[in-house]
Write a protein that holds these residues in place. Structure first.
Motif, PDB file in Angstrom:
ATOM      1  N   LEU A 283      -0.384   2.110   3.212  1.00 20.34           N
ATOM      2  CA  LEU A 283      -0.555   3.153   2.206  1.00 20.34           C
ATOM      3  C   LEU A 283      -1.377   2.558   1.077  1.00 20.34           C
ATOM      4  CD1 LEU A 283       0.284   6.076   1.384  1.00 20.34           C
ATOM      5  CD2 LEU A 283       2.100   5.014   0.029  1.00 20.34           C
ATOM      6  N   ILE A 284      -2.406   3.272   0.658  1.00 18.85           N
ATOM      7  CA  ILE A 284      -3.280   2.821  -0.428  1.00 18.85           C
ATOM      8  C   ILE A 284      -3.052   3.729  -1.632  1.00 18.85           C
ATOM      9  CG2 ILE A 284      -5.669   2.502  -1.179  1.00 18.85           C
ATOM     10  CD1 ILE A 284      -6.379   2.056   1.799  1.00 18.85           C
ATOM     11  N   HIS A 291      -4.128   9.020  -7.101  1.00 18.52           N
ATOM     12  CA  HIS A 291      -4.581   9.338  -5.749  1.00 18.52           C
ATOM     13  C   HIS A 291      -3.955   8.385  -4.748  1.00 18.52           C
ATOM     14  CE1 HIS A 291      -7.125  11.112  -2.725  1.00 18.52           C
ATOM     15  NE2 HIS A 291      -7.660   9.942  -2.401  1.00 18.52           N
ATOM     16  N   ALA A 292      -3.817   8.857  -3.513  1.00 18.91           N
ATOM     17  CA  ALA A 292      -3.300   8.022  -2.432  1.00 18.91           C
ATOM     18  C   ALA A 292      -4.127   8.275  -1.182  1.00 18.91           C
ATOM     19  CB  ALA A 292      -1.831   8.320  -2.168  1.00 18.91           C
ATOM     20  N   ALA A 293      -4.252   7.246  -0.368  1.00 17.25           N
ATOM     21  CA  ALA A 293      -4.959   7.335   0.904  1.00 17.25           C
ATOM     22  C   ALA A 293      -4.240   6.433   1.889  1.00 17.25           C
ATOM     23  CB  ALA A 293      -6.422   6.929   0.747  1.00 17.25           C
ATOM     24  N   ALA A 294      -4.715   6.427   3.121  1.00 20.25           N
ATOM     25  CA  ALA A 294      -4.147   5.543   4.136  1.00 20.25           C
ATOM     26  C   ALA A 294      -5.142   4.438   4.439  1.00 20.25           C
ATOM     27  CB  ALA A 294      -3.822   6.334   5.400  1.00 20.25           C
ATOM     28  N   GLY A 295      -4.642   3.394   5.062  1.00 20.20           N
ATOM     29  CA  GLY A 295      -5.498   2.316   5.513  1.00 20.20           C
ATOM     30  C   GLY A 295      -5.154   1.962   6.942  1.00 20.20           C
ATOM     31  N   VAL A 296      -6.155   1.559   7.718  1.00 16.48           N
ATOM     32  CA  VAL A 296      -5.929   1.141   9.090  1.00 16.48           C
ATOM     33  C   VAL A 296      -6.443  -0.279   9.245  1.00 16.48           C
ATOM     34  CG1 VAL A 296      -8.119   2.145   9.902  1.00 16.48           C
ATOM     35  CG2 VAL A 296      -6.252   1.698  11.528  1.00 16.48           C
ATOM     36  N   TYR A 303     -16.481  -0.136  10.064  1.00 15.57           N
ATOM     37  CA  TYR A 303     -17.378  -0.509   8.979  1.00 15.57           C
ATOM     38  C   TYR A 303     -16.989   0.311   7.744  1.00 15.57           C
ATOM     39  CZ  TYR A 303     -20.055  -2.254  12.948  1.00 15.57           C
ATOM     40  OH  TYR A 303     -20.439  -2.899  14.105  1.00 15.57           O
ATOM     41  N   GLY A 304     -17.455  -0.156   6.589  1.00 17.98           N
ATOM     42  CA  GLY A 304     -17.215   0.584   5.361  1.00 17.98           C
ATOM     43  C   GLY A 304     -16.283  -0.151   4.423  1.00 17.98           C
ATOM     44  N   THR A 305     -15.655   0.602   3.542  1.00 18.47           N
ATOM     45  CA  THR A 305     -14.801   0.017   2.512  1.00 18.47           C
ATOM     46  C   THR A 305     -13.454  -0.401   3.091  1.00 18.47           C
ATOM     47  OG1 THR A 305     -15.831   1.367   0.795  1.00 18.47           O
ATOM     48  CG2 THR A 305     -13.671   0.440   0.299  1.00 18.47           C
ATOM     49  N   TYR A 306     -13.058  -1.604   2.784  1.00 21.61           N
ATOM     50  CA  TYR A 306     -11.757  -2.084   3.223  1.00 21.61           C
ATOM     51  C   TYR A 306     -11.109  -2.864   2.091  1.00 21.61           C
ATOM     52  CZ  TYR A 306     -14.089  -6.602   3.913  1.00 21.61           C
ATOM     53  OH  TYR A 306     -14.796  -7.747   3.712  1.00 21.61           O
ATOM     54  N   TYR A 307      -9.803  -3.082   2.215  1.00 20.29           N
ATOM     55  CA  TYR A 307      -9.019  -3.831   1.229  1.00 20.29           C
ATOM     56  C   TYR A 307      -8.342  -4.980   1.974  1.00 20.29           C
ATOM     57  CZ  TYR A 307      -9.751   0.489  -1.335  1.00 20.29           C
ATOM     58  OH  TYR A 307     -10.334   1.577  -1.937  1.00 20.29           O
ATOM     59  N   GLN A 308      -8.496  -6.169   1.441  1.00 22.77           N
ATOM     60  CA  GLN A 308      -7.978  -7.349   2.121  1.00 22.77           C
ATOM     61  C   GLN A 308      -6.578  -7.693   1.609  1.00 22.77           C
ATOM     62  OE1 GLN A 308     -10.916  -9.850   3.264  1.00 22.77           O
ATOM     63  NE2 GLN A 308      -9.607 -11.441   4.140  1.00 22.77           N
ATOM     64  N   VAL A 309      -5.661  -7.867   2.567  1.00 18.44           N
ATOM     65  CA  VAL A 309      -4.303  -8.309   2.270  1.00 18.44           C
ATOM     66  C   VAL A 309      -4.064  -9.553   3.117  1.00 18.44           C
ATOM     67  CG1 VAL A 309      -1.859  -7.733   2.275  1.00 18.44           C
ATOM     68  CG2 VAL A 309      -3.542  -5.946   1.826  1.00 18.44           C
ATOM     69  N   GLY A 310      -4.078 -10.735   2.473  1.00 17.88           N
ATOM     70  CA  GLY A 310      -4.033 -11.985   3.232  1.00 17.88           C
ATOM     71  C   GLY A 310      -5.306 -12.102   4.040  1.00 17.88           C
ATOM     72  N   ASN A 311      -5.148 -12.276   5.352  1.00 20.05           N
ATOM     73  CA  ASN A 311      -6.333 -12.352   6.220  1.00 20.05           C
ATOM     74  C   ASN A 311      -6.584 -11.051   6.978  1.00 20.05           C
ATOM     75  OD1 ASN A 311      -4.144 -12.428   7.894  1.00 20.05           O
ATOM     76  ND2 ASN A 311      -4.855 -14.167   9.136  1.00 20.05           N
ATOM     77  N   ARG A 337      -9.049   0.825  -8.977  1.00 22.43           N
ATOM     78  CA  ARG A 337      -8.045  -0.187  -8.629  1.00 22.43           C
ATOM     79  C   ARG A 337      -7.101   0.392  -7.578  1.00 22.43           C
ATOM     80  NH1 ARG A 337      -2.778  -2.132 -10.301  1.00 22.43           N
ATOM     81  NH2 ARG A 337      -2.466  -0.283 -11.617  1.00 22.43           N
ATOM     82  N   ALA A 338      -6.872  -0.395  -6.529  1.00 25.48           N
ATOM     83  CA  ALA A 338      -6.040   0.077  -5.430  1.00 25.48           C
ATOM     84  C   ALA A 338      -4.929  -0.917  -5.137  1.00 25.48           C
ATOM     85  CB  ALA A 338      -6.883   0.298  -4.180  1.00 25.48           C
ATOM     86  N   ILE A 339      -3.751  -0.363  -4.867  1.00 30.50           N
ATOM     87  CA  ILE A 339      -2.612  -1.166  -4.423  1.00 30.50           C
ATOM     88  C   ILE A 339      -2.381  -0.834  -2.956  1.00 30.50           C
ATOM     89  CG2 ILE A 339      -0.157  -1.619  -4.737  1.00 30.50           C
ATOM     90  CD1 ILE A 339      -0.538  -0.689  -7.657  1.00 30.50           C
ATOM     91  N   VAL A 340      -2.412  -1.854  -2.122  1.00 30.83           N
ATOM     92  CA  VAL A 340      -2.300  -1.660  -0.676  1.00 30.83           C
ATOM     93  C   VAL A 340      -0.936  -2.157  -0.207  1.00 30.83           C
ATOM     94  CG1 VAL A 340      -3.320  -2.149   1.572  1.00 30.83           C
ATOM     95  CG2 VAL A 340      -4.784  -1.963  -0.465  1.00 30.83           C
TER      96      VAL A 340
END
Length: 343
Positions: A283-284, A291-296, A303-311, A337-340
């Motif tokens: 959950l982003i 606002h909220a979005a999902a992450g896969v 490709y495109g925008t991603y958020y890194q959590v660890g590796n 600013r996004a919290i993942v």
């Protein structure tokens, strides 16, 4: 004239004899509370309710003949005739009533069990809640339709009775609804909190999505696009419009059954569906943007925008409208600013 006078005398006698009666707290039809202009009354252990409210709630057409104190109601092949202080008939055959209809607080009241059962419904008395529970057996079929790759897909009906549908929703509506934007520790409450009926519906949907994908040759990362397009087809609706609250985070089963929600609701649903399908998801939350979005979890062809959590890389999934591909952030939220929070 004489007939009218006799009826009026009977009416006055009935009103005088039953001026003080106990009140039942609630009548529930298929999981929904029914509100009357006069509260239900209990007389000799029987619950009486305003005639028009109960007949119309059960789908019957009703007529009131004030000069004779007669009620006639029709539904399908069933005709019910009720007379104030007198006999009742179903399809022309007399029916014995241990508590006949009467006038209470200026309203014509009828025995709820007789009316409901005569129209084919089941009636139960909830002693603990001091309420009448009516189950009509009316169906509430649910259909889903969405577009992917230029083709329209559909799934359904999910055949639930109205009672089952409302009972599942009430189960989740009565659970705590903490704000995710201010406390991410509650995420597991939404992700893993299922009743048996809700879990069955979720599993059925996941299996059908798998079947559709396999049949159409949709594989790998394209399955994510396929699932996202399914949820993106749900209409966006704000909490203040669809609920009594300014902020109300739906459980995924609620969103799935109601087929609508705001960004937080659809993002949670997509994240859960992807998790059930075996994909890493998150959950982003963008707190300043509301606002909220999902992450896969990133695949080879993403490709495109991603958020890194660890590796691990979680690619952005917009859920509030159709046509948003993986990794594309709406212009209003670029750079926010996004919290993942991985599931």
């Amino acid at each position: 004239m004489k007939r009218k006078l006799i009826f009026c005398l009977v009416l006055v006698a009935v009103m005088l004899c039953f001026g003080g009666v106990a009140q039942a707290s609630e009548v529930v039809i298929d999981g929904k509370s029914l509100v009357f202009d006069t509260k239900p009354a209990i007389i000799n252990g029987r619950v009486l309710v305003p005639f028009r409210g109960i007949f119309e709630a059960l789908g019957a057409e009703v007529q009131w003949y004030g000069d004779t104190g007669k009620i006639i109601a029709h539904k399908g092949n069933t005709t019910i005739e009720i007379n104030i202080g007198g006999p009742a008939l179903k399809n022309g055959k007399p029916v014995s009533l241990d508590v006949p209809p009467r006038i209470i607080r200026g309203r014509t009241m009828v025995p709820i069990r007789f009316v409901s059962e005569a129209l084919g419904a089941q009636v139960h008395w909830d002693k603990a809640g001091q309420r009448v529970v009516i189950i009509t057996g009316k169906m509430h079929p649910i259909f889903y339709s969405w577009e992917y790759g230029g083709k329209v897909y559909s799934f359904g009906p999910v055949n639930l009775t109205e009672y089952e549908y409302q009972s599942i929703l009430n189960y989740y509506r009565n659970k705590p609804h903490p704000r995710l934007a201010s406390n991410f520790a509650h995420l597991s409450t939404y992700v893993y909190s299922y009743d048996s009926d809700g879990e069955k519906i979720l599993k059925t949907l996941v299996n059908r999505l798998k079947e559709f994908a396999e049949k159409e040759g949709i594989r790998g990362d394209r399955v994510v696009d396929f699932v996202v397009s399914f949820v993106q087809a749900f209409p966006y609706i704000s909490d203040s419009v669809s609920t009594p609250y300014d902020d109300y985070t739906r459980y995924p089963i609620e969103t799935l059954l109601e087929r609508k929600g705001d960004c937080e609701d659809t993002a949670l649903l997509i994240a859960v569906l992807l998790k059930e399908l075996g994909y890493g998801s998150a959950l982003i939350i963008m707190p300043e943007e509301g606002h909220a979005a999902a992450g896969v979890l990133g695949g080879e062809n993403m490709y495109g925008t991603y958020y890194q959590v660890g590796n691990k890389k979680y690619f952005y999934l917009e859920t509030t409208d159709t046509g948003w591909p993986i990794g594309v952030v709406p212009p209003d939220f670029v750079g926010a600013r996004a919290i993942v929070v991985p599931l």
